[in-house]
Design an enzyme around this catalytic site. Structure first.
Site, PDB file in Angstrom:
ATOM      1  N   SER A   1      44.696  38.207  32.317  1.00 61.60           N
ATOM      2  CA  SER A   1      45.312  39.123  31.381  1.00 61.60           C
ATOM      3  C   SER A   1      44.800  40.561  31.481  1.00 61.60           C
ATOM      4  O   SER A   1      45.435  41.475  30.969  1.00 61.60           O
ATOM      5  CB  SER A   1      45.089  38.603  29.956  1.00 61.60           C
ATOM      6  OG  SER A   1      43.696  38.605  29.650  1.00 61.60           O
TER       7      SER A   1
ATOM      8  N   LYS B   1      39.467  47.391  28.224  1.00 65.58           N
ATOM      9  CA  LYS B   1      40.622  46.549  27.886  1.00 65.58           C
ATOM     10  C   LYS B   1      40.942  46.692  26.397  1.00 65.58           C
ATOM     11  O   LYS B   1      40.034  46.711  25.559  1.00 65.58           O
ATOM     12  CB  LYS B   1      40.283  45.091  28.228  1.00 65.58           C
ATOM     13  CG  LYS B   1      41.439  44.115  28.073  1.00 65.58           C
ATOM     14  CD  LYS B   1      41.024  42.725  28.561  1.00 65.58           C
ATOM     15  CE  LYS B   1      42.134  41.713  28.463  1.00 65.58           C
ATOM     16  NZ  LYS B   1      41.731  40.389  28.966  1.00 65.58           N
TER      17      LYS B   1
ATOM     18  N   SER C   1      40.800  35.656  33.269  1.00 63.99           N
ATOM     19  CA  SER C   1      41.426  36.961  33.001  1.00 63.99           C
ATOM     20  C   SER C   1      40.706  38.167  33.590  1.00 63.99           C
ATOM     21  O   SER C   1      41.228  39.267  33.545  1.00 63.99           O
ATOM     22  CB  SER C   1      41.593  37.169  31.497  1.00 63.99           C
ATOM     23  OG  SER C   1      42.700  36.440  31.047  1.00 63.99           O
TER      24      SER C   1
END
EC number: 6.3.5.7
Length: 478
Positions: free
Chosen positions: A147, A72, A171
């Site tokens: 997210s 990420k 997330s």
């Protein structure tokens, strides 16, 4: 078709020298080239660099020798851009490796790309990325969740066998549910946050996405453990999860919090979850209703604590030392204001304003302090429930993946997609989302929440379920 093999299978082949790290990366790179245009999981692909690094890997005994991993884009990888999907950090190059990256590299892993996210990890759909939205591989008109939408989608389409994400209020688990993969958020303090760009420091935790429980367990094992660079990381021994997962789980009690089922759950999700529980009962688990009386305050509590911490953490992006700086300004104050106005997107601004208000003089006690007290009550509810049961189960999300734009007009609607995941963050508990069904062609996730430091039981139940349901055999875009 090496990209179709699990991490454990790849490990064996690599260890025996039947395939080379370069061949493995090439296979996933091919898959990336087939799928990326449709899915858009990556902000910065790094397959080319990984291929070069693969040539110099020699130690076959390393736990992740030659294994490609996506990361990420709020986790620092030295010498690579770390944008947090924000205009303000669009050209920021990380000066050092996050602890988790250092540990992955030491274990022989190859970083194949930085994945898309909601800007600064604030969002539940990856629509708030400043660059482009990532699409759900099961239906390109729907969101992958957020997210960590890019990390979840990359594993779902198999442009990487495993990936790292971060989880502040769901997330990792929510996109894992939407993309039909496994996603685990470990106990707060289990994994070092050094080199993770901070959103809400008392809630953020790095975790892992994968398609097979064993794969997730091994990567989690590599990245976990105390780190002197993170004062919130804990000196708790790390179990050998990659071995522990296969052990039989018997006679466990699973708690169903009645409050979770008072929320409006989409019928397909409810049906899938009820079936999941029935199957677990057949496996000999005892199912028991439990109560978490204060859990109904989770969302308001979270949306005071998280934005407050974010407003403080994001104060550093002011155009002075690094990141974007406005081009035209009369004095330093205007430079600050313009830089932040032009650099941050609407959701980040919304949360900074919320947080700054909650921390302001005269309101601190009424909001932030009170929210911290309610957080304690929520944690105590869990601790009390865990006196009666071993694990708490619920759907991961109240709905199936929603369509693009469906929730952008109404932030509260968006916030409510984390209603079932936020409580575990507030209480610092480990939680996992596992694929439990496909309804209308879309994946449904089931969430298991464990006692502090008991990721083992969650992984064991996930492994048991995977043997029965074989969800990893379903691959989108093939």
């Amino acid at each position: 078709m090496l990209w179709k093999k699990s991490l454990s299978e790849l490990r064996e082949l690599l260890k025996r020298g039947e395939v080379s790290p370069k061949e493995v990366v090439e296979s996933f790179y091919d898959r990336y080239n087939q799928t990326e245009e449709k899915v858009k999981a990556y902000i910065t692909p790094l397959y080319g660099k990984a291929l070069k690094q693969a040539e110099s890997l020699k130690e076959r005994e390393l736990p992740l020798f030659g294994i490609p991993i996506a990361v990420k884009d709020n986790i620092l990888v030295e010498g690579e851009k770390t944008t947090c999907a924000s205009k303000i950090l669009e050209n920021f190059v990380a000066p050092y490796d996050a602890t988790v990256i250092e540990r992955l590299k030491k274990a022989g892993a190859l970083i194949v790309g930085k994945t898309n996210l909601d800007e600064f990890a604030m969002g539940s759909s990856t629509e708030y990325s400043a660059f482009f939205p990532t699409k759900n591989p099961w239906d390109l008109e729907r969101v992958p969740g957020g997210s960590s939408g890019g990390s979840a989608a990359s594993v779902a389409v198999l442009s990487a066998p495993v990936s790292l994400g971060s989880d502040t209020g769901g997330s990792i688990r929510q996109p894992a549910s939407f993309c039909g993969v496994i996603g685990i958020k470990p106990t707060y303090g289990r994994v070092s946050r050094y080199g993770l760009v901070a959103f809400a420091s008392s809630l953020d935790q790095i975790g892992v996405f994968g398609r097979r429980t064993e794969d997730v367990a091994l990567v989690l094992e590599v990245i976990s453990g105390w780190d002197e660079k993170d004062s919130t990381s804990a000196k708790v021994p790390v179990p050998e999860w990659s071995e522990e997962v296969k052990k039989e789980v018997k006679g466990l009690k699973i708690g169903l919090p009645k409050e979770f089922f008072e929320y409006e759950l989409q019928p397909q999700v409810k049906e899938a979850f009820e079936n999941f529980i029935k199957e677990l009962e057949k496996e000999g688990f005892e199912i028991k209703e439990v109560s978490l009386p204060h859990v109904k305050y989770s969302i308001p509590t979270y949306y005071i604590i998280a934005p407050s911490e974010a407003s403080s953490n994001l104060a550093r992006y002011d155009g002075v030392r690094y990141g974007y700086r406005a081009k035209e300004y009369k004095d330093i104050f205007e430079m600050y204001a313009r830089t932040r106005d032009e650099g941050f997107g609407p959701e980040v601004k919304r949360r900074i304003m919320l947080g700054t208000f909650a921390l302001s003089a005269g309101y601190y006690d009424a909001y932030y302090l009170k929210a911290q007290k309610v957080r304690r009550l929520i944690t105590n509810d869990f601790l009390k429930a865990f006196e009666e049961v071993d694990v708490i189960a619920s759907p991961t999300t109240p709905t199936l993946p929603f369509k693009f734009g469906e929730r952008l007009e109404n932030p509260i609607e968006m916030y409510l997609s984390d209603i079932l995941t936020v409580p575990a963050n507030l209480a610092g508990l480990p939680a996992i989302s596992i694929p439990i069904a496909w309804k209308d062609g879309l994946p449904v996730g089931g969430q298991l929440i464990g006692k502090h430091w008991d990721e083992t039981t969650l992984l064991q139940i996930s492994y048991l379920w995977e043997q029965k349901f074989k969800h990893y055999e379903k691959i989108p875009l093939t």
